[in-house]
Design a protein around this motif. Structure first.
Motif, PDB file in Angstrom:
ATOM      1  N   ASP A  38       0.820  -1.211   0.000  1.00 34.45           N
ATOM      2  CA  ASP A  38       0.000   0.000   0.000  1.00 34.45           C
ATOM      3  C   ASP A  38       0.856   1.265   0.000  1.00 34.45           C
ATOM      4  O   ASP A  38       0.546   2.231  -0.719  1.00 34.45           O
ATOM      5  CB  ASP A  38      -0.925   0.010   1.225  1.00 34.45           C
ATOM      6  N   SER A  95     -12.641  -2.426  -6.004  1.00 35.29           N
ATOM      7  CA  SER A  95     -12.127  -2.132  -4.669  1.00 35.29           C
ATOM      8  C   SER A  95     -10.692  -1.628  -4.726  1.00 35.29           C
ATOM      9  O   SER A  95     -10.350  -0.604  -4.103  1.00 35.29           O
ATOM     10  CB  SER A  95     -12.219  -3.394  -3.802  1.00 35.29           C
ATOM     11  N   ALA A  96      -9.836  -2.323  -5.461  1.00 33.85           N
ATOM     12  CA  ALA A  96      -8.420  -1.947  -5.533  1.00 33.85           C
ATOM     13  C   ALA A  96      -8.234  -0.578  -6.179  1.00 33.85           C
ATOM     14  O   ALA A  96      -7.425   0.238  -5.706  1.00 33.85           O
ATOM     15  CB  ALA A  96      -7.643  -3.010  -6.310  1.00 33.85           C
ATOM     16  N   CYS A  97      -8.979  -0.300  -7.232  1.00 39.97           N
ATOM     17  CA  CYS A  97      -8.838   0.983  -7.929  1.00 39.97           C
ATOM     18  C   CYS A  97      -9.340   2.142  -7.062  1.00 39.97           C
ATOM     19  O   CYS A  97      -8.695   3.194  -6.992  1.00 39.97           O
ATOM     20  CB  CYS A  97      -9.582   0.952  -9.257  1.00 39.97           C
ATOM     21  N   CYS A  98     -10.480   1.948  -6.403  1.00 40.05           N
ATOM     22  CA  CYS A  98     -11.014   3.007  -5.539  1.00 40.05           C
ATOM     23  C   CYS A  98     -10.036   3.331  -4.413  1.00 40.05           C
ATOM     24  O   CYS A  98      -9.792   4.510  -4.107  1.00 40.05           O
ATOM     25  CB  CYS A  98     -12.369   2.588  -4.953  1.00 40.05           C
ATOM     26  N   PHE A  99      -9.456   2.309  -3.802  1.00 37.37           N
ATOM     27  CA  PHE A  99      -8.531   2.536  -2.695  1.00 37.37           C
ATOM     28  C   PHE A  99      -7.258   3.222  -3.181  1.00 37.37           C
ATOM     29  O   PHE A  99      -6.754   4.153  -2.530  1.00 37.37           O
ATOM     30  CB  PHE A  99      -8.185   1.210  -2.018  1.00 37.37           C
ATOM     31  N   THR A 100      -6.734   2.800  -4.330  1.00 38.52           N
ATOM     32  CA  THR A 100      -5.495   3.391  -4.847  1.00 38.52           C
ATOM     33  C   THR A 100      -5.697   4.847  -5.226  1.00 38.52           C
ATOM     34  O   THR A 100      -4.818   5.699  -4.975  1.00 38.52           O
ATOM     35  CB  THR A 100      -4.983   2.587  -6.056  1.00 38.52           C
ATOM     36  N   SER A 115     -11.238   1.949   5.980  1.00 35.69           N
ATOM     37  CA  SER A 115     -11.496   0.658   5.313  1.00 35.69           C
ATOM     38  C   SER A 115     -11.927  -0.420   6.305  1.00 35.69           C
ATOM     39  O   SER A 115     -12.475  -1.444   5.905  1.00 35.69           O
ATOM     40  CB  SER A 115     -10.254   0.194   4.547  1.00 35.69           C
ATOM     41  N   VAL A 167     -12.659   5.443  -0.316  1.00 34.13           N
ATOM     42  CA  VAL A 167     -12.310   4.359   0.607  1.00 34.13           C
ATOM     43  C   VAL A 167     -13.575   3.627   1.048  1.00 34.13           C
ATOM     44  O   VAL A 167     -13.588   2.394   1.157  1.00 34.13           O
ATOM     45  CB  VAL A 167     -11.554   4.905   1.836  1.00 34.13           C
ATOM     46  N   ALA A 170     -14.467   1.491  -1.739  1.00 31.79           N
ATOM     47  CA  ALA A 170     -13.556   0.340  -1.786  1.00 31.79           C
ATOM     48  C   ALA A 170     -13.961  -0.701  -0.753  1.00 31.79           C
ATOM     49  O   ALA A 170     -13.973  -1.911  -1.038  1.00 31.79           O
ATOM     50  CB  ALA A 170     -12.122   0.797  -1.537  1.00 31.79           C
ATOM     51  N   PHE A 174     -15.213  -4.465  -1.462  1.00 27.25           N
ATOM     52  CA  PHE A 174     -14.528  -5.560  -0.784  1.00 27.25           C
ATOM     53  C   PHE A 174     -15.541  -6.436  -0.037  1.00 27.25           C
ATOM     54  O   PHE A 174     -15.434  -7.673  -0.039  1.00 27.25           O
ATOM     55  CB  PHE A 174     -13.494  -5.001   0.192  1.00 27.25           C
TER      56      PHE A 174
END
Length: 303
Positions: A38, A95-100, A115, A167, A170, A174
Motif C-alpha cells: 500500500d 475495490s483496488a482501484c477506488c482505494f489506490t 477501510s 475508501v 472500496a 470488498f
C-alpha cells in the motif's frame, strides 16, 4: 548415508492450537506485506495512473496463477459458478482501484482506518443478500462502528477530503467480494477462486491500460513496481496459506494490524502521524469489529 527416519509413516497432524499459531504468524506477515504494498502504491501515485499501479500490483499474482495453470492444467478453471467467479473479480478491481485513487489524496493510515468498516458492510450485506440472521447486538455494533468512521473522517471539521468516500466505496466492493466468496465456498476450490479473480482483474485492467498508460520515468519507479508486485503476491500467498491451516475466526482480528503498519510506513515515508481523533475513531471501529467477529464466532458454534 541419509539419517534414519524414526517417525511413524502415518504421523498424526499437528494439534489445532499449533496450526493456529503458525497461521497467526503467516497472517501477520501477510498483512505486513500488504501494508508495504500500500505505501509503495501511494508513492507511485505521484507519477503513475492508479489503474496502471493496480495492474502492476496484480502482475505478481497472475504470473503465479499462469505458472500453476501451466503445471497443473486448465482444469483448475472449471467452476460450478463461473458468473459469480467473474463477478468476484470485477468487485476486486473496483475495490483496488477506488482505494489506490483515494490514497493519492488522503494519508494511508486514515484510509486504512476507514477501510475497517468492511466487516460491518459484510454484516449488512449478509443480512440483505444472504438472509443471514443478525441480532440486535450486532446491529448496535455496526452502528457504533459507523460512528467511529465519522470520527475519523470528521465531515465539516476542516480535515475532511471527498476522496475518503472512495475508501468507503472500496470497503463496500470488498464486502461484496466477501459475500460472493461465501456463496462460492464449498462449490469451487480456493485455487479456482483465486485464479478467476486474478485473471478477471488482469483482463479488465489490460483493456483500460492503453488509455491510462504513463511512461515509467526512472529506474527507481521500476524498482518500486517490482516491489509492489512482489509484496502483493507474497501477501496473497501468506494469507491463503494461513486460512488453509488456521481457523478464520482466530485469524480475522489480525486484519486490524494493518493500521499499525500503515501508521509506521506513513511516518517513515511521509512523516504523517494520525491525530488523536483518528486514533479514537479507529479504536471504536476496531472494538466494534472485534465484537462483531465474536458474535459471528458464537453464532457459528451454535450452528
Amino acid at each position: 548415508m541419509p539419517p534414519t527416519n524414526t517417525a511413524p509413516i502415518h504421523s498424526a497432524p499437528p494439534p489445532r492450537e499449533t496450526q493456529n499459531m503458525r497461521a497467526i504468524g503467516l497472517m501477520a506477515l501477510g498483512f505486513f506485506s500488504f501494508a508495504a504494498c500500500d505505501i509503495q502504491s501511494k508513492v507511485l501515485t505521484e507519477t503513475l495512473n492508479p489503474f496502471q499501479i493496480v495492474w502492476f500490483r496484480q502482475s505478481g499474482l497472475v504470473l503465479g496463477i499462469l505458472l500453476i495453470l501451466a503445471v497443473k492444467g486448465l482444469h483448475i478453471l472449471r467452476s460450478k459458478n463461473p458468473v459469480l467467479q467473474i463477478s468476484r473479480g470485477v468487485t476486486a478491481v473496483a475495490s483496488a482501484c477506488c482505494f489506490t485513487i483515494a490514497i493519492t489524496y488522503v494519508p494511508l493510515a486514515d484510509a486504512v482506518a476507514v477501510s475497517f468498516i468492511a466487516p460491518f458492510m459484510v454484516t449488512i450485506l449478509g443480512a440483505l443478500v444472504l438472509r443471514e440472521k443478525v441480532g440486535i447486538r450486532r446491529w448496535v455494533a455496526v452502528s457504533i462502528g459507523f460512528v467511529g468512521m465519522l470520527i475519523v473522517i470528521r465531515p465539516g471539521a476542516g480535515v475532511f477530503h471527498p476522496a475518503i468516500f472512495l475508501v468507503v466505496a472500496a470497503a463496500s466492493f470488498f464486502s461484496l467480494r466477501q459475500i460472493l466468496s461465501r456463496w462460492l465456498s464449498g462449490a469451487d476450490p480456493v485455487i479456482t477462486t483465486v485464479a478467476y479473480t486474478a485473471l478477471t482483474m488482469t483482463a479488465i485492467l489490460s483493456v483500460a491500460l492503453p488509455f491510462v498508460w504513463v511512461p515509467i520515468p526512472d529506474y527507481q519507479t521500476v524498482a518500486l513496481l517490482f516491489g509492489l508486485a512482489a509484496t502483493a503476491g507474497l501477501g496473497e500467498v501468506l494469507v491463503i496459506r494461513a486460512l488453509d491451516i488456521g481457523e478464520a475466526v482466530v485469524l480475522a482480528p489480525l486484519h486490524y494490524s494493518l493500521i499499525l503498519w500503515a501508521t509506521f510506513y506513513g511516518f517513515v515515508v511521509y512523516s504523517d502521524l494520525p491525530d488523536s481523533w483518528t486514533f479514537l475513531g479507529c479504536g471504536i471501529i476496531m472494538a466494534s469489529g472485534l465484537y462483531t467477529l465474536h458474535r459471528e464466532r458464537k453464532a457459528a458454534k451454535r450452528k
